[in-house]
Design a protein around this motif. Structure first.
Motif, mmCIF file in Angstrom:
data_model
loop_
_atom_site.group_PDB
_atom_site.id
_atom_site.type_symbol
_atom_site.label_atom_id
_atom_site.label_comp_id
_atom_site.label_asym_id
_atom_site.label_seq_id
_atom_site.Cartn_x
_atom_site.Cartn_y
_atom_site.Cartn_z
ATOM 1 N N SER A 155 0.832 -1.209 0.000
ATOM 2 C CA SER A 155 0.000 0.000 0.000
ATOM 3 C C SER A 155 0.867 1.260 0.000
ATOM 4 C CB SER A 155 -0.914 -0.018 1.227
ATOM 5 O OG SER A 155 -1.689 1.151 1.292
ATOM 6 N N LYS A 162 -4.560 -3.138 0.396
ATOM 7 C CA LYS A 162 -5.425 -2.434 1.335
ATOM 8 C C LYS A 162 -6.212 -1.271 0.711
ATOM 9 C CE LYS A 162 -3.263 -3.696 5.691
ATOM 10 N NZ LYS A 162 -2.780 -3.273 6.996
ATOM 11 N N ASP A 222 -15.268 2.270 1.665
ATOM 12 C CA ASP A 222 -15.296 3.717 1.834
ATOM 13 C C ASP A 222 -15.402 4.432 0.490
ATOM 14 O OD1 ASP A 222 -15.229 3.608 4.531
ATOM 15 O OD2 ASP A 222 -13.290 4.615 4.798
ATOM 16 N N CYS A 242 -10.596 -9.603 -4.241
ATOM 17 C CA CYS A 242 -11.844 -8.975 -3.783
ATOM 18 C C CYS A 242 -13.070 -9.643 -4.394
ATOM 19 C CB CYS A 242 -11.833 -7.477 -4.095
ATOM 20 S SG CYS A 242 -11.742 -7.069 -5.858
ATOM 21 N N ASN A 256 -9.367 0.579 0.335
ATOM 22 C CA ASN A 256 -10.578 0.633 1.164
ATOM 23 C C ASN A 256 -11.803 0.768 0.254
ATOM 24 O OD1 ASN A 256 -12.607 1.070 3.036
ATOM 25 N ND2 ASN A 256 -11.310 2.309 4.365
ATOM 26 N N SER A 274 -6.946 5.741 -4.721
ATOM 27 C CA SER A 274 -6.309 4.499 -4.309
ATOM 28 C C SER A 274 -6.831 3.295 -5.097
ATOM 29 C CB SER A 274 -6.493 4.258 -2.811
ATOM 30 O OG SER A 274 -7.856 4.141 -2.480
ATOM 31 N N GLY A 278 -17.413 -5.369 3.642
ATOM 32 C CA GLY A 278 -16.008 -5.121 3.946
ATOM 33 C C GLY A 278 -15.088 -6.296 3.672
ATOM 34 N N CYS A 303 -7.947 -7.453 0.130
ATOM 35 C CA CYS A 303 -7.112 -6.701 -0.826
ATOM 36 C C CYS A 303 -5.644 -6.697 -0.374
ATOM 37 C CB CYS A 303 -7.612 -5.268 -0.954
ATOM 38 S SG CYS A 303 -6.598 -4.283 -2.090
ATOM 39 N N TYR A 338 -12.178 -5.391 1.382
ATOM 40 C CA TYR A 338 -11.103 -4.607 2.021
ATOM 41 C C TYR A 338 -10.158 -5.537 2.774
ATOM 42 C CZ TYR A 338 -9.030 -0.888 4.926
ATOM 43 O OH TYR A 338 -8.159 -0.025 5.547
ATOM 44 N N ASP A 339 -10.723 -6.515 3.467
ATOM 45 C CA ASP A 339 -9.896 -7.462 4.224
ATOM 46 C C ASP A 339 -9.014 -8.307 3.307
ATOM 47 O OD1 ASP A 339 -11.058 -6.546 6.545
ATOM 48 O OD2 ASP A 339 -12.577 -8.127 6.607
#
Length: 525
Positions: A70, A392, A397, A333, A394, A323, A383, A389, A386-387
């Motif tokens: 990241s 990371k 969001d 994902c 997000n 991002s 979510g 990826c 996100y966990d």
């Protein structure tokens, strides 16, 4: 009169295969009716994510690797123009030729022109999301140039005149029996006794592709990474067909998004651990090819690279959404997304399906594009993406951010307020005052009447009907919480107390129950 001051214009949005042909809810509703699709997807995604979890658990520093990935990507985005210039200098110094393409149309014209200059009418291709994004195969066909996919899954999709539905496994929506039928129907010279055994199918594809590898003079590839400090390109793959394309033809044309840069060779170490584990659930991938310009007498002697923007500058300008450009196309994902697992990739319309596609496509095209403005809603916001990826991103969001941008973009455009507008306005009016809320609560008996004897509301009108399509609403209580509280907590004088109202026990301003602080003086009455 206008005066041009030389200021750069706003970044252009992307074009090509980034737009959905229909809204996600419409497409998803249709795909949900395909039981075979759901079965194929469920089996494939569960298998891949179980493998991924096993190899990820082996690394004690997995979270640190994610942090490093990241951080490297954030650094790249913060100095992208500088790194692009550094890469161009090094790539050109080693005999490569750089071409810059603002959008899909420019990229297609550049590639077609380069192929025409060779005098060839056929090219072999490595699996490439960038060329899928710009619709290169279709454009080359219009120009009289045949493009042959060499990745097994891409070959299956191409032979079936279908579209990929997964970033890593484009034919994930097909089972082995369907693939055998495609080969028998579309592959020249296929053995009529072909079975659906995976090894037999792979050998049939190998024989078919070997003829193409040995005759093709031009190859087209994508790239997983580009190293700025040396001008090196990298392709990561599992079957070896990519290496055949990268080494045998005389001319190699690569199409790559400008976000694929890494600053140094050392940075590649991080991603070579993150990518194979996250994508195929392997400790390392079988084939990694790296090339730096031209080597005399070895490999392609004409090496070109088309650097593609196609909306990436626009995405970079979105401080919250930029991002999304960190994506390394591992598809982790997608393999954990409950929405993708049930609808499949075609429901998203764009080249990029799943959770990453739900944010990347609208960012590249602009959320104002009507074809893509339903994509940010194609998520339960659980979510899991996100966990999973590896860098990371997000995604939840960014989905919420894009939903707000979508709502803002529509604000004031409609002459007649929508049902949602009216509903939100009414809610704002009622919830801004206790008296108004109490007035609304007087209507609770009507709700109980609508529920009937079974105490369930099974059908609501208007946009609320979507809620009751798959669930019931229990009947409202006989009295509201506020009324119950008022009866249960009466003041000493017998007057009902309302929560949050001065004089009601339990509220800070309530005189009888208030305990003075030792250093607080009570004001004499």
């Amino acid at each position: 009169m206008t005066t041009f001051l030389g200021m750069p214009s706003l970044p252009a949005f992307g074009s090509g295969n980034l737009f959905a042909g229909e809204s996600f809810p419409t497409a998803a509703h249709r795909e949900l009716g395909n039981a075979q699709l759901r079965a194929n997807l469920g089996h494939a995604t569960h298998t891949i994510r179980d493998k991924r979890q096993a190899v990820v658990s082996e690394l004690p520093d997995w979270e640190q690797l994610r942090d490093a990935g990241s951080a490297i990507k954030q650094a790249v985005m913060s100095r992208l123009p500088e790194l692009l210039e550094e890469f161009e200098t090094n790539f050109t110094a080693r005999g490569g030729v750089i071409h810059w393409a603002r959008d899909a149309g420019e990229a297609n014209e550049i590639v077609a022109g380069l192929v025409r200059d060779t005098g060839e009418t056929e090219v072999v291709k490595i699996k490439s999301m960038a060329t899928q994004e710009i619709g290169l195969n279709e454009y080359l066909e219009e120009q009289g140039i045949g493009a042959f996919e060499t990745d097994l899954a891409e070959l299956i999709v191409q032979l079936d005149h279908d579209k990929p539905s997964h970033i890593l496994v484009p034919a994930i929506h097909k089972n082995r029996t369907e693939i055998r039928d495609i080969f028998l129907r579309e592959m020249p010279g296929a053995d009529p006794a072909l079975t659906d055994d995976p090894s037999v199918l792979a050998m049939a594809a190998r024989e078919h592709l070997r003829r193409k590898f040995l005759t093709a003079k031009v190859a087209v590839s994508g790239a997983n990474f580009a190293l700025a400090d040396s001008g090196t390109l990298a392709v990561v793959e599992s079957e070896g067909n990519g290496r055949m394309c990268l080494t045998l033809p005389e001319t190699l044309i690569t199409v790559m998004g400008i976000e694929k840069l890494l600053p140094t060779w050392q940075d590649l170490e991080v991603f070579m651990q993150l990518l194979p584990r996250s994508s195929t659930g392997e400790r390392m991938n079988p084939y990694t090819s790296l090339w730096t310009g031209v080597t005399e007498g070895d490999g392609p002697q004409n090496v070109h690279l088309v650097l593609l923007d196609n909306g990436r500058s626009a995405a970079l300008a979105d401080e919250m959404g930029r991002s999304a450009l960190h994506c390394i196309r591992c598809s982790a994902c997608m393999n954990v997304c409950p929405v993708y697992e049930r609808t499949g990739g075609h429901a998203y319309g764009s080249t990029y399906p799943g959770p990453i596609g739900a944010i990347l496509s609208p960012l590249l095209t602009g959320i104002q594009a009507e074809e893509n403005n339903s994509l940010p809603y194609a998520s339960s916001l659980c979510g899991a993406c996100y966990d999973a990826c590896p860098v990371k991103i997000n995604i939840p969001d960014i989905l919420v951010h894009l939903r707000s941008v979508d709502v803002d973009s529509k604000r004031g455009k409609k002459k007649v307020p929508s049902q949602m507008d009216v509903g939100m306005k009414a809610a704002s009016w009622a919830l801004s005052s206790g008296k108004r809320l109490g007035l609304v609560e007087k209507g609770l008996p009507l709700g109980r009447l609508a529920a009937g004897p079974d105490r369930k509301i099974t059908k609501l009108p208007g946009i609320a009907a979507g809620w009751t399509q798959s669930r019931d609403i229990p009947a409202p209580p006989a009295q509201s919480f506020r009324d119950w509280w008022a009866k249960e907590h009466r003041t000493a004088g017998g007057a009902p107390g309302i929560p949050g109202t001065p004089g009601t026990p339990g509220t800070p301003e309530a005189g009888p129950s208030r305990t003075p602080s030792p250093d607080t003086k009570e004001t004499p009455q």
